[in-house]
Design a protein around this motif. Structure first.
Motif, mmCIF file in Angstrom:
data_model
loop_
_atom_site.group_PDB
_atom_site.id
_atom_site.type_symbol
_atom_site.label_atom_id
_atom_site.label_comp_id
_atom_site.label_asym_id
_atom_site.label_seq_id
_atom_site.Cartn_x
_atom_site.Cartn_y
_atom_site.Cartn_z
ATOM 1 N N SER A 138 -2.207 -36.612 18.919
ATOM 2 C CA SER A 138 -1.562 -35.469 19.560
ATOM 3 C C SER A 138 -0.533 -35.959 20.565
ATOM 4 O O SER A 138 -0.623 -37.078 21.069
ATOM 5 C CB SER A 138 -2.589 -34.568 20.249
ATOM 6 N N VAL A 139 0.445 -35.099 20.840
ATOM 7 C CA VAL A 139 1.522 -35.411 21.779
ATOM 8 C C VAL A 139 1.587 -34.265 22.787
ATOM 9 O O VAL A 139 1.862 -33.123 22.413
ATOM 10 C CB VAL A 139 2.878 -35.560 21.059
ATOM 11 N N PRO A 140 1.327 -34.514 24.083
ATOM 12 C CA PRO A 140 1.212 -33.426 25.056
ATOM 13 C C PRO A 140 2.525 -32.958 25.663
ATOM 14 O O PRO A 140 2.520 -32.032 26.473
ATOM 15 C CB PRO A 140 0.313 -34.035 26.131
ATOM 16 N N PRO B 122 -5.561 -25.278 21.720
ATOM 17 C CA PRO B 122 -6.867 -25.636 21.154
ATOM 18 C C PRO B 122 -7.166 -27.135 21.286
ATOM 19 O O PRO B 122 -6.312 -27.977 20.993
ATOM 20 C CB PRO B 122 -6.739 -25.238 19.677
ATOM 21 N N ASN B 123 -8.350 -27.436 21.734
ATOM 22 C CA ASN B 123 -8.792 -28.830 21.873
ATOM 23 C C ASN B 123 -7.827 -29.669 22.711
ATOM 24 O O ASN B 123 -7.726 -30.886 22.518
ATOM 25 C CB ASN B 123 -8.976 -29.486 20.508
ATOM 26 N N ALA B 124 -7.119 -29.017 23.630
ATOM 27 C CA ALA B 124 -6.143 -29.714 24.480
ATOM 28 C C ALA B 124 -5.205 -30.572 23.646
ATOM 29 O O ALA B 124 -4.893 -31.713 23.986
ATOM 30 C CB ALA B 124 -6.869 -30.576 25.520
ATOM 31 N N CYS B 125 -4.695 -29.979 22.535
ATOM 32 C CA CYS B 125 -3.877 -30.738 21.578
ATOM 33 C C CYS B 125 -2.463 -30.996 22.076
ATOM 34 O O CYS B 125 -1.732 -31.793 21.479
ATOM 35 C CB CYS B 125 -3.828 -30.007 20.246
ATOM 36 N N GLY B 126 -2.017 -30.309 23.124
ATOM 37 C CA GLY B 126 -0.684 -30.548 23.667
ATOM 38 C C GLY B 126 0.387 -29.594 23.194
ATOM 39 O O GLY B 126 1.567 -29.769 23.522
ATOM 40 N N CYS B 127 0.016 -28.534 22.426
ATOM 41 C CA CYS B 127 1.043 -27.651 21.861
ATOM 42 C C CYS B 127 1.791 -26.844 22.914
ATOM 43 O O CYS B 127 2.877 -26.325 22.640
ATOM 44 C CB CYS B 127 0.436 -26.725 20.818
ATOM 45 N N LEU B 128 1.242 -26.717 24.143
ATOM 46 C CA LEU B 128 1.976 -26.038 25.219
ATOM 47 C C LEU B 128 3.111 -26.892 25.757
ATOM 48 O O LEU B 128 4.036 -26.380 26.393
ATOM 49 C CB LEU B 128 1.026 -25.662 26.352
ATOM 50 N N GLY B 129 3.034 -28.213 25.547
ATOM 51 C CA GLY B 129 4.117 -29.103 25.954
ATOM 52 C C GLY B 129 4.236 -29.330 27.440
ATOM 53 O O GLY B 129 5.301 -29.742 27.921
ATOM 54 N N LEU B 130 3.162 -29.095 28.194
ATOM 55 C CA LEU B 130 3.213 -29.221 29.650
ATOM 56 C C LEU B 130 2.657 -30.542 30.155
ATOM 57 O O LEU B 130 2.537 -30.736 31.363
ATOM 58 C CB LEU B 130 2.463 -28.055 30.295
ATOM 59 N N PRO C 269 -0.190 -34.097 29.756
ATOM 60 C CA PRO C 269 -1.632 -34.348 29.627
ATOM 61 C C PRO C 269 -2.432 -33.389 30.497
ATOM 62 O O PRO C 269 -1.904 -32.720 31.387
ATOM 63 C CB PRO C 269 -1.777 -35.800 30.109
ATOM 64 N N ARG C 270 -3.724 -33.347 30.275
ATOM 65 C CA ARG C 270 -4.612 -32.422 30.968
ATOM 66 C C ARG C 270 -4.444 -32.491 32.488
ATOM 67 O O ARG C 270 -4.371 -31.461 33.159
ATOM 68 C CB ARG C 270 -6.063 -32.720 30.585
ATOM 69 N N GLU C 271 -4.353 -33.704 33.041
ATOM 70 C CA GLU C 271 -4.282 -33.832 34.495
ATOM 71 C C GLU C 271 -2.980 -33.280 35.059
ATOM 72 O O GLU C 271 -2.931 -32.805 36.193
ATOM 73 C CB GLU C 271 -4.464 -35.294 34.914
ATOM 74 N N VAL C 272 -1.916 -33.320 34.265
ATOM 75 C CA VAL C 272 -0.636 -32.765 34.711
ATOM 76 C C VAL C 272 -0.593 -31.267 34.465
ATOM 77 O O VAL C 272 -0.221 -30.483 35.343
ATOM 78 C CB VAL C 272 0.539 -33.461 33.994
ATOM 79 N N ALA C 273 -0.989 -30.849 33.258
ATOM 80 C CA ALA C 273 -0.929 -29.429 32.908
ATOM 81 C C ALA C 273 -1.839 -28.587 33.798
ATOM 82 O O ALA C 273 -1.512 -27.438 34.120
ATOM 83 C CB ALA C 273 -1.301 -29.252 31.440
ATOM 84 N N SER C 274 -2.974 -29.145 34.210
ATOM 85 C CA SER C 274 -3.881 -28.386 35.069
ATOM 86 C C SER C 274 -3.243 -28.090 36.423
ATOM 87 O O SER C 274 -3.512 -27.064 37.046
ATOM 88 C CB SER C 274 -5.198 -29.146 35.255
ATOM 89 N N ARG C 275 -2.378 -28.977 36.880
ATOM 90 C CA ARG C 275 -1.663 -28.742 38.142
ATOM 91 C C ARG C 275 -0.597 -27.663 37.987
ATOM 92 O O ARG C 275 -0.129 -27.100 38.969
ATOM 93 C CB ARG C 275 -1.034 -30.044 38.631
ATOM 94 N N LEU C 276 -0.222 -27.375 36.761
ATOM 95 C CA LEU C 276 0.773 -26.336 36.496
ATOM 96 C C LEU C 276 0.132 -24.974 36.262
ATOM 97 O O LEU C 276 0.830 -24.006 35.978
ATOM 98 C CB LEU C 276 1.613 -26.720 35.275
#
Length: 643
Positions: free
Chosen positions: A104-106, A426-434, A436-443
């Motif tokens: 996957s590519v986030p 789904p499954n933190a696959c990265g389709c939102l493009g924001l 990795p989890r640690e970065v996207a959660s801050r958003l």
């Protein structure tokens, strides 16, 4: 000259502007058109006419018309040869174009596309991504069969045709497991099954269709010619001029012929009417006239929604063969624009969702459930509420020009090239493009097993590319996105960069090897009155370049409130700031039929490329030289007299 009668000097400036722009100037090559705009100050604004550059970009590069994009077409035409493809999300079957070791590519990551090609459109299927190039070729990553496992190649595969056939594609659409395309002569092609790289043409059993003859102008399509094709999740649809919407279900693994597939297309009742066509109106039933001419349509999972030129919205279920013929579509009254607003003018969607826009910025989102409820019939007050559109305040009148839907996530593109996402990852696959989890959660993304984002958040591209910003004419660290796609658990975007002259394109593609920027910046003829401003071309600001939107760096996004349309990021353009059609004074609206369609248009496309200083020299790969500043200056004070 008759004795005693004074000689009358005809002036080009006395010709009505609609005749000049609509009938005379389109006959010129790009080179001559730009030279003409430099002859005097009265014609200088023609160099920035959005209608002209829109038509030139769509015909020369086979670029989709994008009806809601009203500005930036001149710069898009200049910069399209530098377009880059970015993908993110699930990389199963190498659908993103990255190595199969990458699951996957986030965040948006550039993909190495086919060499010597300019990418102008991108679509996504259930397990694939497909691109259309300016040469009329199709390339695909991933799978069309849904068979999971290893052995997939991250390199693009070119989609071909049977022996003896050679087609240039002008339009492409992707369903869950098949790809549908329309060639420049009006033939429908399909690729499906176990990813055969050889397509099959579609032939209707009970519907007569015609192909365009060599030399037939694009705008003069007769009865029976195909206007548009869309691949639904379980079916396909085509708009046939004078016939209506034709829907069919194809057995992907059982073609009826070596080169083609015979299908029993079903016609949607009431969709054959054509405004202003006396022949089609003869014997036309009153219901078809009530529905009106079909403007645009989308195909989803067992449903289809279409829009008429009067702004009416209709829907029907497409459960399988026999579910369409003879059954009148249901009007979705709540999806029409409210009183005082412009009619709805554009529709798109896939899988379980669709979206309808108008040119004032209204964005109405619908779903498969809404269609099923409306078609079944309203039984109670709950049903009345269930069929109303989803109206997200953060999307209304914000300059949204496109929305793409995946299985559970959505993308929104603005006129100034900003890209936003929301929904479920789904499954933190990265389709939102924001990220990795640690970065996207801050958003603002909430994570359990999946990531959830309720409001649109701007996507910041991970690479600090210097890219070109068409609406301002400036380079910026924030990419200008001009096309998007989403499906399944993956996403894609096409982005413009700032240095197109460094990208070489082979002569085989017939496209520019180098773009000379000065060719597109004619000198402003001497202005005897008050200057327009203190910046821009010739020391003046052109009205179309007055709007400048700053970039929004990733640091600002991370520390800001997760509701970008309201609290942070660049101000989105207001509807009042959009340029108008210089001929009609109204908004720029281009229908879905403005496309390259004949040998005549192909010759003009090549002439425009060469005339604008874009011709290719096979010996050194450099573009031809353009007019000098001195030549432009000599014509700058001409009186524009035609003797």
């Amino acid at each position: 000259m008759v004795a005693g009668v004074p000689r009358i000097m005809a002036s080009l400036t006395s010709i009505p502007i609609d005749i000049l722009i609509g009938n005379i100037l389109p006959l010129l090559s790009v080179k001559d058109y730009l030279s003409f705009s430099s002859t005097c100050k009265a014609f200088h604004s023609f160099a920035y006419d959005e209608v002209y550059w829109r038509k030139l970009a769509t015909s020369t590069f086979r670029m989709p018309t994008q009806p809601l994009r009203e500005k930036g077409w001149r710069e898009l035409y200049k910069r399209l040869s530098s377009a880059k493809l970015f993908t993110w999300g699930s990389n199963d079957e190498c659908r993103l174009g990255h190595s199969q070791e990458i699951r996957s590519v986030p965040f948006p990551t550039e993909v190495s596309g086919p060499e010597n090609e300019v990418v102008v459109d991108v679509v996504a299927g259930g397990w694939s991504i497909t691109i259309l190039t300016a040469s009329g070729s199709l390339y695909c990553w991933g799978s069309l069969s849904g068979v999971f496992g290893r052995g997939y190649d991250h390199r693009p595969r070119k989609l071909g045709f049977p022996d003896g056939y050679s087609s240039k594609i002008v339009e492409v659409s992707s369903g869950r497991g098949h790809i549908l395309a329309l060639s420049d002569n009006g033939t429908i092609w399909q690729w499906s099954g176990n990813f055969s790289s050889i397509g099959r043409f579609i032939k209707f059993v009970h519907v007569d269709t015609k192909t365009l003859q060599s030399g037939q102008p694009a705008g003069r399509r007769g009865r029976g010619t195909v206007q548009k094709v869309v691949a639904g999740w379980n079916h396909s649809a085509a708009l046939v001029n004078g016939v209506g919407l034709v829907i069919w279900w194809t057995a992907s693994s059982d073609p009826n012929g070596v080169d083609g597939i015979l299908v029993d297309g079903e016609i949607v009742p009431g969709t054959s009417f054509i405004e202003g066509d006396k022949e089609s109106s003869k014997g036309m039933d009153s219901y078809a006239m009530e529905v009106g001419e079909v403007l645009d349509f989308m195909a989803g999972d067992k449903f289809l929604v279409f829009l008429t030129k009067t702004g009416k919205v209709y829907a029907l279920r497409t459960n399988g063969p026999g579910s369409v013929a003879g059954i009148r579509p249901t009007q979705l009254h709540s999806f029409s624009s409210p009183p005082g607003e412009k009619p709805m003018s554009y529709i798109s969607g896939s899988f379980g969702k669709f979206v309808i826009f108008n040119n004032d910025g209204l964005v109405y989102i619908g779903s498969q459930y809404i269609v099923e409820t409306a078609v079944r019939g309203i039984a109670d007050e709950d049903d009345e509420q269930a069929i109303k559109p989803i109206i997200m305040p953060s999307l209304q009148k914000r300059g949204i020009v496109a929305i793409a839907f995946g299985d559970y996530h959505s993308l929104a593109l603005t006129a100034d090239g900003k890209l936003f996402s929301w929904g479920t990852e789904p499954n933190a696959c990265g389709c939102l493009g924001l990220g990795p989890r640690e970065v996207a959660s801050r958003l603002g993304v909430r994570y359990g097993r999946d990531g959830i984002l309720d409001e649109p958040m701007e996507i910041s591209f991970n690479e600090k590319l210097e890219v070109f910003y068409p609406s301002t004419g400036q380079s910026t660290q924030s990419p200008f996105v001009f096309n998007i796609a989403a499906a399944g658990w993956h996403s894609a975007a096409l982005v413009l960069t700032s240095n197109p002259s460094k990208r070489k394109v082979s002569s085989a593609s017939g496209l520019p090897s180098e773009i000379e920027a000065s060719r597109f910046n004619p000198r402003m003829p001497h202005h005897r009155g008050r200057p327009f401003g203190e910046a821009g071309h010739g020391g003046r600001v052109h009205p179309n370049e007055a709007h400048r939107t700053p970039s929004c760096p990733i640091q600002d996004i991370i520390t800001a409130n997760p509701s970008p349309f309201i609290r942070h990021g660049p101000a989105l353009p207001s509807p009042g700031a959009r340029p108008r059609n210089v001929v009609t004074g109204g908004p720029l609206i281009v229908g879905p039929n403005d496309r390259l369609s004949s040998d005549h248009e192909e010759a003009r496309r090549q002439e425009n490329l060469a005339g604008a200083g874009l011709s290719h020299n096979a010996s050194d790969g450099q573009g031809s030289q353009g007019d000098t500043e001195e030549e432009n200056e000599r014509g700058s004070n001409s009186e524009c007299k035609l003797t």
